[in-house]
Design an enzyme around this catalytic site. Structure first.
Site, PDB file in Angstrom:
ATOM      1  CE1 TYR A 265      -1.123   4.056   2.733  1.00  0.00           C
ATOM      2  CE2 TYR A 265      -1.834   3.733   0.416  1.00  0.00           C
ATOM      3  CZ  TYR A 265      -1.018   3.402   1.645  1.00  0.00           C
ATOM      4  OH  TYR A 265      -0.063   2.686   1.207  1.00  0.00           O
ATOM      5  NE  ARG A 266       2.939   6.036   2.392  1.00  0.00           N
ATOM      6  CZ  ARG A 266       3.677   4.943   2.535  1.00  0.00           C
ATOM      7  NH1 ARG A 266       3.294   3.820   2.458  1.00  0.00           N
ATOM      8  NH2 ARG A 266       4.960   5.251   2.656  1.00  0.00           N
TER       9      ARG A 266
ATOM     10  CE1 TYR B 137       2.443   7.442  -2.238  1.00  0.00           C
ATOM     11  CE2 TYR B 137       3.977   5.701  -1.376  1.00  0.00           C
ATOM     12  CZ  TYR B 137       2.891   5.942  -2.008  1.00  0.00           C
ATOM     13  OH  TYR B 137       2.078   4.965  -2.064  1.00  0.00           O
TER      14      TYR B 137
END
Length: 555
Positions: free
Chosen positions: A497-498, A113
């Site tokens: 969600y991320r 991420y």
């Protein structure tokens, strides 16, 4: 029993790679290099030279280790490593004075991420790893109070050293921050595996340096700060999850009372088409709390990727063909297509009863193979997590690093992006999403390592998109695939969600109900709590006012 506090040290259809947008550029530090140098001089005077890495320092630790394409858009100007709340306040005062954005990381291990890299090029990374005290562990009430630099391996060793009758929960990799993972809504594999749900009480430093304690912690001398989430008045803890509204410096987290026993279970399904039935049975068992832990379901390629290099069977272009994968299964003697892993918890009688239900329910799927291995208490003080060896350790909260093996699948220069949508725990929906993602992955020449982690009412579908970093075509295809999936799933009412740094705005764009009412509310909070826009601008697509105006002017 309360343990003593302890300090730790420490392709076809490929789209262009995501580029810096106007809001991103507007949030870059302004002014001359002399002004920036002055800011770092003030930081060194306030925190000490050893706590400041200014321009010209080795800043490789603050780059995305799996960067695709150019990482210039996410490159910091330097980093500061505070040791205390007071030093965090000093950093904020200097950042406000000079108008330099800061990007907060706990230990910077948010891999897939963006790692420790900032959303805005030129920002100062506020690295919290030196604030690494385990402030309190209460065995009776089963909680811990920790600082952001405490890693999962640290908390685990603390529980082990003091032989506390408590289990923690750990994600796939144990080197990250307990606090950072919970704030990013990370997941583990014990019954306490929804890490954000275990949060109880925060200490937060706001952009103006004010220190706030949420919940019961607002009461001086509070005796129930980590025992009752509600507090008095509005509950604010959620404001600081995946947030750029404040900096969390202390976090309370509920831990799991040590059980008398555990059973590590595996179910293997023979056919690719078994996904729908497998998810329906799993969802029912999770909602009925027969299966108490997050359960992980993965396809055969995902499992193979953690054990062998792809080149053993295929080194050609594009995704691994189906006939090659069938050859892999024959070569390794794998008779199944899906593998499910989960834990059962309780004494021997409870384990037996739960396992019989699991056997009965999954045996309705033709060819399903169900196995279970008991781990029972060896003494009067229960089953310690460290007594659970091997792969079952994650079901007992033992931090590990096995997931890193998947990065060897595409060679020594492998990077990854994660596609992480939330899917309803329905077999029909899981199969639909699986088939859609598989087709898109194949179009972009990407191997589909499919994984579903089953919560009580939802599935976290984490697709690790692997690519060779030195290969421009692969990196472009990986980014284009993620871009396409975000947009297509968004149109189908499915959101992530991320988010990786480069896709935060795009994912935020999908949450557009009532002309982006949620974004407007977040922006209102941002402007009120951080009027100078210094705290992690752009995180989760939330930008300061000046950046929004710049962005709107380019549309």
């Amino acid at each position: 029993m309360r343990s003593a506090a302890r300090r730790h040290h420490s392709s076809p259809g490929a789209a262009p790679l995501p580029r810096e947008d106007a809001a991103h550029k507007a949030s870059r530090p302004s002014g001359s290099s002399g002004r920036i140098d002055a800011a770092y001089g003030h930081l060194a005077a306030a925190l000490g030279d050893d706590a400041v890495l200014g321009p010209g320092s080795d800043l490789s630790a603050y780059e995305d280790p799996y960067a695709f394409g150019s990482s210039e858009d996410f490159r910091c100007s330097g980093a500061v490593l505070p040791r205390s709340v007071e030093e965090v306040q000093a950093v904020l005062a200097i950042a406000n004075q000079h108008g330099i954005p800061i990007w907060t990381v706990s230990t910077g291990r948010n891999l897939g991420y963006g790692g420790a890299a900032p959303r805005v090029s030129g920002a100062i990374v506020l690295d919290m790893q030196r604030m690494n005290r385990i402030l309190e562990v209460d065995e009776e009430h089963a909680y811990a109070l920790v600082e952001p630099g405490v890693r999962f391996v640290d908390l685990y060793e603390h529980l082990r050293e003091h032989r506390l009758k408590l289990w923690m929960s750990a994600p796939s990799l144990g080197w990250g921050s307990v606090v950072g993972n919970a704030l990013e809504r990370g997941i583990g594999y014990t019954p306490y595996g929804d890490h954000a749900a275990q949060i109880c009480g925060m200490e937060v430093v706001l952009a103006n340096g004010d220190v706030v304690r949420t919940g019961m912690g607002a009461l001086p001398g509070a005796t129930t700060w980590q025992m009752y989430k509600g507090g008095y008045g509005p509950s604010l803890d959620g404001l600081f999850l995946q947030s750029n509204l404040g900096i969390v410096t202390k976090l309370g987290l509920w831990l799991m009372p040590q059980p008398d026993g555990m059973m590590s279970c595996t179910v293997r399904f023979q056919r690719e088409s078994d996904l729908e039935a497998a998810v329906d049975v799993l969802a029912s068992l999770r909602r009925r709390e027969i299966i108490q832990s997050n359960a992980q379901l993965g396809n055969v390629l995902r499992d193979v990727a953690h054990r062998y290099p792809r080149s053993r069977w295929y080194d050609g272009p594009g995704a691994m063909p189906d006939e090659v994968l069938e050859g892999v299964r024959r070569d390794l003697g794998i008779g199944w297509w899906w593998i499910l892993r989960f834990g059962l918890y309780g004494d021997k009688e409870l384990l037996g009863a739960r396992f019989r239900i699991v056997q009965r329910e999954f045996s309705r799927i033709p060819g399903a193979e169900i196995t279970g291995h008991e781990h029972l208490a060896s003494g009067s003080d229960g089953l310690h997590a460290w007594e659970v060896e091997g792969p079952a350790g994650r079901l007992a909260g033992v931090p590990g690093f096995f997931s890193l093996n998947a990065l060897k699948f595409r060679g020594d220069d492998c990077g990854h992006l994660d596609f992480s949508p939330i899917v309803a725990s329905s077999g029909r929906e899981a199969a639909r999403v699986y088939n859609h993602v598989k087709a898109r992955a194949r179009e972009h020449g990407i191997d589909y390592l499919a994984g579903f982690t089953a919560g009580v009412r939802h599935l976290n579908h984490v697709f690790t998109i692997l690519y060779e970093k030195h290969d421009a075509e692969q990196t472009s295809s990986a980014a284009a695939l993620l871009d396409a999936l975000i947009r297509e799933m968004g149109r189908q009412g499915i959101g992530e969600y991320r988010a990786h740094l480069a896709f935060m705005d795009l994912i935020g764009d999908q949450f557009s109900f009532n002309e982006h009412a949620l974004r407007r509310l977040n922006e209102t909070l941002k402007d009120a709590l951080d009027p100078n826009g210094i705290l992690s601008p752009g995180k989760q697509g939330i930008w300061p006012a000046a950046s929004r105006k710049q962005r709107a002017g380019t549309r």
